[in-house]
Design a protein around this motif. Structure first.
Motif, PDB file in Angstrom:
ATOM      1  N   GLU A 418      -3.040 -24.292  24.860  1.00  0.00           N
ATOM      2  CA  GLU A 418      -3.425 -24.293  26.275  1.00  0.00           C
ATOM      3  C   GLU A 418      -2.185 -24.169  27.162  1.00  0.00           C
ATOM      4  O   GLU A 418      -2.166 -23.430  28.154  1.00  0.00           O
ATOM      5  CB  GLU A 418      -4.193 -25.574  26.604  1.00  0.00           C
ATOM      6  CG  GLU A 418      -5.577 -25.623  25.980  1.00  0.00           C
ATOM      7  CD  GLU A 418      -6.235 -26.978  26.156  1.00  0.00           C
ATOM      8  OE1 GLU A 418      -5.525 -27.915  26.619  1.00  0.00           O
ATOM      9  OE2 GLU A 418      -7.430 -27.096  25.863  1.00  0.00           O
ATOM     10  N   TYR A 457      -7.125 -20.582  35.766  1.00  0.00           N
ATOM     11  CA  TYR A 457      -8.149 -20.371  34.726  1.00  0.00           C
ATOM     12  C   TYR A 457      -7.745 -21.081  33.427  1.00  0.00           C
ATOM     13  O   TYR A 457      -8.571 -21.755  32.791  1.00  0.00           O
ATOM     14  CB  TYR A 457      -8.325 -18.874  34.501  1.00  0.00           C
ATOM     15  CG  TYR A 457      -9.209 -18.556  33.323  1.00  0.00           C
ATOM     16  CD1 TYR A 457     -10.594 -18.628  33.425  1.00  0.00           C
ATOM     17  CD2 TYR A 457      -8.649 -18.168  32.104  1.00  0.00           C
ATOM     18  CE1 TYR A 457     -11.406 -18.329  32.329  1.00  0.00           C
ATOM     19  CE2 TYR A 457      -9.442 -17.865  31.012  1.00  0.00           C
ATOM     20  CZ  TYR A 457     -10.834 -17.947  31.123  1.00  0.00           C
ATOM     21  OH  TYR A 457     -11.619 -17.665  30.039  1.00  0.00           O
ATOM     22  N   TYR A 458      -6.485 -20.943  33.041  1.00  0.00           N
ATOM     23  CA  TYR A 458      -6.032 -21.587  31.809  1.00  0.00           C
ATOM     24  C   TYR A 458      -5.831 -23.085  32.013  1.00  0.00           C
ATOM     25  O   TYR A 458      -5.937 -23.878  31.053  1.00  0.00           O
ATOM     26  CB  TYR A 458      -4.748 -20.932  31.321  1.00  0.00           C
ATOM     27  CG  TYR A 458      -4.975 -19.514  30.847  1.00  0.00           C
ATOM     28  CD1 TYR A 458      -5.660 -19.266  29.662  1.00  0.00           C
ATOM     29  CD2 TYR A 458      -4.531 -18.440  31.598  1.00  0.00           C
ATOM     30  CE1 TYR A 458      -5.889 -17.969  29.245  1.00  0.00           C
ATOM     31  CE2 TYR A 458      -4.752 -17.136  31.190  1.00  0.00           C
ATOM     32  CZ  TYR A 458      -5.440 -16.907  29.999  1.00  0.00           C
ATOM     33  OH  TYR A 458      -5.672 -15.626  29.578  1.00  0.00           O
ATOM     34  N   ARG A 460      -7.868 -24.937  33.773  1.00  0.00           N
ATOM     35  CA  ARG A 460      -9.222 -25.471  33.611  1.00  0.00           C
ATOM     36  C   ARG A 460      -9.576 -25.639  32.125  1.00  0.00           C
ATOM     37  O   ARG A 460     -10.351 -26.525  31.761  1.00  0.00           O
ATOM     38  CB  ARG A 460     -10.237 -24.552  34.284  1.00  0.00           C
ATOM     39  CG  ARG A 460     -10.145 -24.533  35.805  1.00  0.00           C
ATOM     40  CD  ARG A 460     -11.325 -23.774  36.400  1.00  0.00           C
ATOM     41  NE  ARG A 460     -11.176 -23.593  37.840  1.00  0.00           N
ATOM     42  CZ  ARG A 460     -10.684 -22.516  38.403  1.00  0.00           C
ATOM     43  NH1 ARG A 460     -10.296 -21.501  37.632  1.00  0.00           N
ATOM     44  NH2 ARG A 460     -10.573 -22.447  39.712  1.00  0.00           N
ATOM     45  N   MET A 461      -9.048 -24.752  31.272  1.00  0.00           N
ATOM     46  CA  MET A 461      -9.332 -24.855  29.837  1.00  0.00           C
ATOM     47  C   MET A 461      -8.779 -26.152  29.250  1.00  0.00           C
ATOM     48  O   MET A 461      -9.219 -26.598  28.200  1.00  0.00           O
ATOM     49  CB  MET A 461      -8.726 -23.652  29.102  1.00  0.00           C
ATOM     50  CG  MET A 461      -9.387 -22.317  29.473  1.00  0.00           C
ATOM     51  SD  MET A 461      -8.630 -20.926  28.634  1.00  0.00           S
ATOM     52  CE  MET A 461      -8.968 -21.361  26.926  1.00  0.00           C
ATOM     53  N   SER A 462      -7.816 -26.750  29.981  1.00  0.00           N
ATOM     54  CA  SER A 462      -7.261 -28.037  29.548  1.00  0.00           C
ATOM     55  C   SER A 462      -8.069 -29.207  30.073  1.00  0.00           C
ATOM     56  O   SER A 462      -7.668 -30.371  29.918  1.00  0.00           O
ATOM     57  CB  SER A 462      -5.805 -28.170  30.017  1.00  0.00           C
ATOM     58  OG  SER A 462      -5.026 -27.120  29.515  1.00  0.00           O
TER      59      SER A 462
END
Length: 571
Positions: A418, A457-458, A460-462
């Motif tokens: 991430e 965006y990345y 949020r993946m965390s």
């Protein structure tokens, strides 16, 4: 003759000119003899003299129409000629058809002053037109010159009512044999003299060769004849000499000679003596009639066969290896000219020798230019790659470390990947901003927005809650956009991994641009020395406020001098 060579060098003395002069002198002598000979009392001799005078002046007037090229000069000189003819006709009627001392005789005497006062005006207008373009038209303001002349004419014609022009002390008893000059007469004389002097000065200025003291003296000499005769006539000297007693004709002759001196001096363009000019010209040319017979030929022209002339009328032909004959149709025939091709042929042979050498070098120069162009592209690409590498060196190193230390553990693997995605997004978008900024100083705000959105965006993946609010202008300076994105990335990396919430704002208030970060994290302190030099360059300032576990960071830019910070605006 030395005086003429210095002052009248432009006069075209030739046999035709002298023939005309001698013919005019003969007629003048004949008219004078008719007046001097003791002939029986009759109007025949007076009428014959008037006809001779009119013939001379009318010949000169017709030649003006034929010789003078410029329309405005020709028109005014023709008006001078017309006034001279009117004056001669008035004089003829006065002396031949009215008795001396009668009112009719006196009226025709007054009528002398109609042409006498108008001629100087037309002479001045002609002098104004000398040297002007072919389509020159005299401005309307010069029409005011006729007002004083018309006023003086009216005053002279009505002299019997006020006697302001001519005063007759014994009018009733002795007719007008005795008279004195009045104020109107002297005003008329002053008017004629002033306009004559202005005309003379204008002619002298236009005949003056630039950068030299040489002037054309003939108009000056001829002009002085009129005032000199007027003084002698006033002193009763000229009219006591039988040859000069005819005042009207003598003045008319002086005026015609003065105007002719302008033509003969070359100040007024005329179409006379073209044959002599063509013969003496430096060009090799000839003029033929429609049948091909030579009418005029310059001294340098060659004799050309009729067959070659016919070919030249269709296309240019070579007389020999170094001479080319050209032809052009003109009204009444053709003009043929010879072009000396010697210099051109020599240059062509030299060019052919140079051409063979240049053709060999051309391939080498072309290859060298292509290599230089390619090298410039490579150098430019390397410069951009170096700049991008320097800018993202820290993130590239971190990415290498993450990939080298990547373990198979699920939780740790996910966390590192991430983080690697966040770094990779920055490297990609920061490089894109650099490339766009190389092409244009102002870039769309949308590019900065897309970069931040991809990074978020990345994030949020965390599992971190993120938001972006943008209300900046349409465009932003490329360096400012890159600085905002670098600052965002710097604070984002410092806030991880304890970051739980993140809100990014891009806001423009009038002319002030502000980027803000609102973070929720237990710990974190902004670096006050971050890019201090760049911040000072743009007048930017970083501010930080904390409230509990939330931090508010703000990067603000001062307005640009003389205008708003960015172009456009949107909500």
């Amino acid at each position: 003759m030395q005086f003429l060579n210095k002052g009248v060098a432009m006069i075209r003395w030739n046999s035709s000119f002298w023939r005309k002069i001698l013919a005019g002198v003969f007629l003048l002598v004949l008219a004078t003899l008719l007046k001097m000979l003791p002939l029986p009392p009759s109007n025949a001799s007076g009428m014959l003299r008037a006809m001779i005078h009119l013939l001379l002046l009318m010949t000169w007037g017709i030649s003006i129409q034929e010789r003078i090229i410029q329309h405005s000069v020709r028109r005014n000189l023709y008006m001078v000629y017309s006034m001279i003819v009117v004056w001669i006709l008035i004089r003829t009627v006065k002396y031949q058809f009215t008795a001396k001392g009668t009112p009719e005789n006196r009226i025709f005497w007054y009528l002398y002053y109609v042409p006498f006062l108008l001629i100087p005006v037309f002479c001045l207008l002609a002098a104004i037109c000398i040297g002007k373009p072919e389509n020159y038209r005299i401005p309307k303001k010069y029409d005011l010159l006729f007002l004083p002349a018309l006023f003086l004419i009216v005053m002279v014609l009505t002299n019997d009512r006020h006697q302001l022009a001519f005063t007759f002390p014994h009018f009733e008893e002795r007719g007008y044999a005795e008279y004195r000059y009045g104020a109107i007469y002297w005003a008329a004389a002053a008017w004629i003299l002033i306009l004559g002097l202005i005309t003379l000065v204008m002619v002298i200025r236009k005949s003056h060769v630039p950068g030299s003291l040489r002037i054309i003296w003939l108009p000056i000499v001829v002009f002085c004849l009129g005032p000199a005769y007027a003084v002698l006539y006033y002193l009763q000297i000229a009219n006591s000499v039988y040859l000069f007693s005819d005042m009207p004709f003598f003045f008319c002759l002086c005026i015609a000679m003065d105007c002719e001196s302008w033509i003969q001096s070359g100040m007024i363009l005329s179409n006379s003596h073209y044959g002599e000019l063509f013969n003496a010209s430096a060009i090799a040319a000839q003029i033929t009639d429609p049948e091909g017979s030579v009418c005029y030929m310059s001294k340098r022209a060659k004799m050309i066969s009729p067959g070659l002339i016919e070919k030249a009328e269709k296309a240019q032909v070579l007389i020999d290896d170094h001479t080319r004959l050209g032809s052009k149709a003109i009204p009444g025939g053709h003009v043929l000219w010879e072009d000396d091709m010697s210099a051109t042929n020599r240059i062509l042979s030299e060019l052919q020798a140079v051409r063979s050498q240049l053709s060999e070098n051309n391939v080498l120069l072309k290859a060298e230019a292509e290599l230089k162009a390619k090298q410039l592209k490579i150098d430019e690409a390397n410069r951009l790659y170096d700049r991008i590498a320097r800018k993202t060196q820290k993130q590239l190193n971190e990415l290498d470390e993450i990939l080298e230390e990547l373990s198979a553990s699920g939780t740790e693997f996910r966390r590192k990947m991430e983080y690697a995605c966040i770094i990779g997004a920055y490297i990609k978008r920061a490089s894109n901003l650099v490339l766009i900024g190389e092409k244009q100083a102002q870039i769309p705000v949308r590019e900065l927005q897309l970069g931040i959105e991809e990074s978020l965006y990345y994030v949020r993946m965390s599992g971190i809650t993120c938001a972006l609010q943008c209300s900046a202008g349409d465009r932003i300076a490329a360096e400012k956009a890159s600085m905002i994105y670098d600052w965002f990335e710097e604070e984002l990396e410092n806030a991880l991994p304890g970051l739980t919430d993140l809100q990014v704002t891009l806001f423009q208030d009038g002319s002030r641009l502000t980027a803000g970060l609102i973070m929720r994290q237990p710990d974190g302190v902004a670096d006050p020395s971050w890019r201090r030099d760049e911040l000072e360059k743009y007048g930017a300032k970083i501010q930080e406020r904390a409230a509990g576990d939330s931090r508010m960071l703000e990067l603000g830019f001062r307005p640009a001098a003389g205008g708003t910070a960015e172009k456009g605006g949107r909500s």
